[in-house]
Design an enzyme around this catalytic site. Structure first.
Site, short mmCIF file in Angstrom:
data_model
loop_
_atom_site.label_atom_id
_atom_site.label_comp_id
_atom_site.label_asym_id
_atom_site.label_seq_id
_atom_site.Cartn_x
_atom_site.Cartn_y
_atom_site.Cartn_z
N ALA A 1 31.75 28.30 41.41
CA ALA A 1 32.05 26.88 41.62
C ALA A 1 32.33 26.12 40.33
O ALA A 1 33.04 25.11 40.35
CB ALA A 1 30.88 26.22 42.35
N THR B 1 41.62 39.41 42.42
CA THR B 1 42.58 40.49 42.22
C THR B 1 41.96 41.57 41.34
O THR B 1 40.90 41.38 40.76
CB THR B 1 43.87 39.97 41.58
N ALA C 1 46.80 38.17 47.41
CA ALA C 1 46.93 38.09 45.95
C ALA C 1 47.28 36.68 45.51
O ALA C 1 47.01 36.29 44.37
CB ALA C 1 48.01 39.07 45.49
N HIS D 1 51.06 34.65 32.65
CA HIS D 1 49.85 33.88 32.96
C HIS D 1 49.17 33.43 31.66
O HIS D 1 49.52 33.88 30.57
CB HIS D 1 48.87 34.72 33.79
N LYS E 1 43.51 35.32 31.57
CA LYS E 1 43.59 36.25 32.72
C LYS E 1 43.23 37.66 32.26
O LYS E 1 43.74 38.13 31.23
CB LYS E 1 44.98 36.21 33.34
#
EC number: 1.17.1.8
Length: 273
Positions: free
Chosen positions: A13, A104, A127, A159, A163
């Protein structure tokens, strides 16, 4: 699940996506935030989830033990990491709670565990939860059936620097959509890296290229290149809110299904096109 208001739990969260998901829940009708979870030891545990996400007091306190909060939600939204998602999956399966999974990077065993759990609970596993990306996947199927056998196919994705998996789940989904449309298996035709003297491009392969830089939310291009022309199908996301809204919409759709494994193409009825 009934057609009444869907109570949503969000794990992670306090992360970038988690906060956007909380915001999305407060912006949509038919859903409420029932629980918010962070990892054990996080300084965010004990804070109000609404204040954490910048939407004001929601009287939902961030907890650190999903198994103790199962009475507070109907559907869990999980955009964390594979190992954590699989732990949450076991809890949801035990307590018959539906899941929306945007995580993912799963290996084959992880994907199999999700499929097995779907015998008991409803799961939307995708995805990418963007409407635009899922329209792109449908377009790629059409393009691959027409052009796939005689063009060179490359998928380029970019990205942000944080990531942790590559290629992205969306890039892999694009590759799978193309390969499936051509009657192939992606694992047999994918080329994930090129370095040094590689020789000429092998016919029938699908190449992948990855960029990690700055704060890029997500950009994906599939290229069908021939001599004298090429077709490029591109999607660019400028805000994570598009993914958050798609995930929350999925919880409402999932309320009509007690069990089964679905993706966003089911949610958007794209399989009928």
């Amino acid at each position: 699940m009934t057609d009444s208001t869907i109570r949503i739990a969000i794990v992670g969260a306090g992360g970038r996506m988690g906060r956007q998901l909380i915001q999305a829940v407060t912006q949509m009708e038919g859903v409420v935030l029932g629980a918010a979870i962070e990892r054990k030891g996080s300084t965010l545990v004990g804070s109000d989830a609404g204040e954490l996400a910048g939407v004001g007091l929601l009287n939902v306190i961030v907890g650190d033990d999903l198994s103790q909060l199962t009475d507070n939600f109907d559907v869990l939204i999980d955009f964390t990491r594979p190992e954590g998602t699989l732990e949450h999956l076991a809890i949801c399966r035990q307590h018959r709670k539906a899941m929306v999974i945007g995580t993912t990077g799963f290996d084959e065993a992880g994907k199999a565990a999700i499929s097995e759990a779907a015998a008991d609970i409803g799961i939307v596993f995708a995805a990418n939860f963007s409407v635009g990306v899922n329209v792109v996947l449908k377009l790629l199927e059409k393009a691959a059936k027409v052009m796939g056998d005689y063009t060179d196919i490359e998928i380029i994705e970019a990205h942000h620097r944080h990531k942790v998996d590559a290629p992205s789940g969306t890039a892999l989904a694009m590759g799978e959509a193309i390969a499936d449309a051509m009657g192939r298996s992606l694992k047999d035709c994918a080329v994930y890296s090129r370095e040094g003297y590689t020789g000429e491009r092998k016919p029938g392969t699908i190449g992948f290229a990855t960029v990690r830089a700055g704060d890029i939310v997500g950009e994906h291009t599939a290229m069908f290149a021939d001599i004298g022309e090429r077709v490029e199908i591109t999607h660019k996301a400028t805000s994570r809110m598009t993914f958050a809204h798609g995930a929350v919409k999925s919880t409402i759709w999932l309320g009509k299904h007690d069990n089964g494994l679905f993706d966003m193409r089911d949610v958007l009825n794209l399989n009928e096109l």
